[in-house]
Write a protein that holds these residues in place. Structure first.
Motif, mmCIF file in Angstrom:
data_model
loop_
_atom_site.group_PDB
_atom_site.id
_atom_site.type_symbol
_atom_site.label_atom_id
_atom_site.label_comp_id
_atom_site.label_asym_id
_atom_site.label_seq_id
_atom_site.Cartn_x
_atom_site.Cartn_y
_atom_site.Cartn_z
ATOM 1 N N LYS A 86 0.799 -1.222 0.000
ATOM 2 C CA LYS A 86 0.000 0.000 0.000
ATOM 3 C C LYS A 86 0.845 1.293 0.000
ATOM 4 N N PRO A 87 1.743 1.414 -0.971
ATOM 5 C CA PRO A 87 2.497 2.670 -1.065
ATOM 6 C C PRO A 87 1.587 3.797 -1.538
ATOM 7 N N ASP A 88 1.992 5.017 -1.321
ATOM 8 C CA ASP A 88 1.219 6.154 -1.817
ATOM 9 C C ASP A 88 1.383 6.321 -3.328
ATOM 10 N N ALA A 89 2.553 5.953 -3.835
ATOM 11 C CA ALA A 89 2.818 6.093 -5.276
ATOM 12 C C ALA A 89 3.762 4.988 -5.724
ATOM 13 N N ILE A 90 3.647 4.636 -6.985
ATOM 14 C CA ILE A 90 4.568 3.680 -7.605
ATOM 15 C C ILE A 90 5.146 4.329 -8.851
ATOM 16 N N VAL A 91 6.465 4.318 -8.949
ATOM 17 C CA VAL A 91 7.152 4.716 -10.182
ATOM 18 C C VAL A 91 7.600 3.428 -10.860
ATOM 19 N N ILE A 92 7.172 3.216 -12.093
ATOM 20 C CA ILE A 92 7.411 1.933 -12.745
ATOM 21 C C ILE A 92 8.013 2.112 -14.133
ATOM 22 N N VAL A 93 8.998 1.273 -14.432
ATOM 23 C CA VAL A 93 9.540 1.140 -15.787
ATOM 24 C C VAL A 93 9.016 -0.194 -16.311
ATOM 25 N N ALA A 94 8.103 -0.147 -17.247
ATOM 26 C CA ALA A 94 7.395 -1.357 -17.676
ATOM 27 C C ALA A 94 8.273 -2.255 -18.540
ATOM 28 N N THR A 95 8.307 -3.525 -18.199
ATOM 29 C CA THR A 95 9.047 -4.494 -19.002
ATOM 30 C C THR A 95 8.187 -5.118 -20.094
ATOM 31 N N ASP A 96 6.891 -4.835 -20.088
ATOM 32 C CA ASP A 96 6.011 -5.301 -21.156
ATOM 33 C C ASP A 96 4.870 -4.307 -21.320
ATOM 34 N N GLU B 108 -2.913 -4.853 -16.385
ATOM 35 C CA GLU B 108 -3.851 -5.290 -15.340
ATOM 36 C C GLU B 108 -3.354 -4.959 -13.933
ATOM 37 N N PRO B 109 -2.116 -5.322 -13.554
ATOM 38 C CA PRO B 109 -1.691 -4.994 -12.190
ATOM 39 C C PRO B 109 -1.541 -3.493 -11.940
ATOM 40 N N VAL B 110 -1.134 -2.746 -12.958
ATOM 41 C CA VAL B 110 -0.991 -1.298 -12.765
ATOM 42 C C VAL B 110 -2.363 -0.644 -12.614
ATOM 43 N N GLU B 111 -3.330 -1.074 -13.407
ATOM 44 C CA GLU B 111 -4.689 -0.536 -13.272
ATOM 45 C C GLU B 111 -5.292 -0.924 -11.925
ATOM 46 N N ARG B 112 -4.935 -2.102 -11.435
ATOM 47 C CA ARG B 112 -5.421 -2.527 -10.115
ATOM 48 C C ARG B 112 -4.830 -1.638 -9.019
ATOM 49 N N ALA B 113 -3.552 -1.293 -9.173
ATOM 50 C CA ALA B 113 -2.922 -0.389 -8.219
ATOM 51 C C ALA B 113 -3.612 0.971 -8.220
ATOM 52 N N LYS B 114 -3.954 1.439 -9.399
ATOM 53 C CA LYS B 114 -4.654 2.722 -9.521
ATOM 54 C C LYS B 114 -5.996 2.665 -8.798
ATOM 55 N N GLU B 115 -6.726 1.543 -8.940
ATOM 56 C CA GLU B 115 -8.020 1.374 -8.274
ATOM 57 C C GLU B 115 -7.872 1.363 -6.755
ATOM 58 N N GLU B 116 -6.681 0.960 -6.280
ATOM 59 C CA GLU B 116 -6.413 0.946 -4.833
ATOM 60 C C GLU B 116 -6.047 2.328 -4.308
ATOM 61 N N GLY B 117 -6.057 3.324 -5.196
ATOM 62 C CA GLY B 117 -5.753 4.679 -4.780
ATOM 63 C C GLY B 117 -4.283 5.046 -4.830
ATOM 64 N N ILE B 118 -3.483 4.196 -5.460
ATOM 65 C CA ILE B 118 -2.038 4.443 -5.569
ATOM 66 C C ILE B 118 -1.763 5.297 -6.805
ATOM 67 N N LYS B 119 -0.983 6.353 -6.638
ATOM 68 C CA LYS B 119 -0.595 7.188 -7.772
ATOM 69 C C LYS B 119 0.432 6.435 -8.619
ATOM 70 N N ILE B 120 0.241 6.442 -9.925
ATOM 71 C CA ILE B 120 1.131 5.734 -10.831
ATOM 72 C C ILE B 120 1.912 6.730 -11.676
ATOM 73 N N ILE B 121 3.227 6.591 -11.657
ATOM 74 C CA ILE B 121 4.102 7.361 -12.534
ATOM 75 C C ILE B 121 4.885 6.354 -13.374
ATOM 76 N N THR B 122 4.833 6.493 -14.682
ATOM 77 C CA THR B 122 5.604 5.607 -15.556
ATOM 78 C C THR B 122 6.794 6.375 -16.120
ATOM 79 N N MET B 123 7.893 5.666 -16.292
ATOM 80 C CA MET B 123 9.077 6.312 -16.863
ATOM 81 C C MET B 123 9.802 5.351 -17.794
#
Length: 237
Positions: free
Chosen positions: A5-15, A21-36
């Motif tokens: 349950k982090p407040d935000a996730i910064v992710i470099v996607a390998t696919d 699906e998991p990133v959208e699930r994180a968003k639904e949990e209220g986690i801010k998503i930053i992609t780089m």
């Protein structure tokens, strides 16, 4: 990561697709998503910080065609199949080559970013297709692997090589004339801006949806300029 349950996730996607699906699930949990660097096939990210990889691919093609005849045969050695960086860089390279009427292109062949695999692939395709006159490596591992194969086969400078990224190995191979150019990104700035946007997003501040951190084609002729030295050695003052 979601379970923590982090407040935000910064992710470099390998696919590009499998992580949706998991990133959208994180968003639904209220986690801010930053992609780089490498994104996903979804609009859930608060901000995407990356090189414009299609533009960077065109830059690689532009450097290669300076060294080739119009009817030259080219091969593309990619890194990880399915990543957005591989997809976009290949697209840019093909667009750039087409602009210069170079139409015979083999590949992409995927090295999984491993220099040893890229080296083996290079030897195999040159043995099977000796008409190849130019190669584009789409990341550091692929580029270094191709370069080592060309050196071992005695083809340094005879088959032109343009790559991506920068490392001490790549810099040495440019100085030796094995690599003719490499498209250098700004990973330090990419990481810095990703954390900056995550913090701003958590504070409720308005942020840009996409930040292009740029790229530069570096050759033996321009690698010692002050500006390019800062890109090649970002941690040296």
């Amino acid at each position: 990561t979601i379970a923590e349950k982090p407040d935000a996730i910064v992710i470099v996607a390998t696919d590009y697709n499998k992580l949706v699906e998991p990133v959208e699930r994180a968003k639904e949990e209220g986690i801010k998503i930053i992609t780089m660097d490498s994104g996903i096939n979804s609009d859930v990210s608060e901000c995407f910080i990356a090189t414009d990889n299609i533009e960077a691919g065109r830059k690689a093609a532009d450097e290669l065609v300076k060294l080739l005849d119009e009817d030259a045969v080219v091969a593309i050695i990619g890194h990880v199949q399915g990543t957005k960086t591989a997809i976009d860089r290949e697209k840019g390279v093909r667009e750039g080559l087409a602009k210069h009427n170079i139409k015979k292109i083999y590949g992409p062949y995927f090295s999984d970013g491993l220099s040893e695999k890229a080296s083996r692939i290079t030897k195999e395709i040159i043995a099977a297709k000796p008409e190849i006159k130019g190669i584009v490596g789409l990341n550091e591992g692929s580029t270094v692997g191709v370069a080592r194969a060309l050196k071992e086969m005695g083809l340094s400078g005879r088959i032109k090589l343009v790559g991506f990224d920068n490392s001490f190995d790549e810099i040495k191979l440019i100085e030796e004339g094995v690599i003719q150019a490499t498209v250098v990104q700004n990973p330090f700035n990419m990481g810095y801006r990703a954390i900056e946007m995550a913090i701003k997003s958590l504070k409720g501040e308005k942020i840009e949806k996409w930040i292009n951190t740029g790229s530069v084609a570096v050759t033996k002729d321009n690698m010692y300029s002050n500006e390019n030295q800062r890109l090649l050695f970002p941690f040296i003052d």
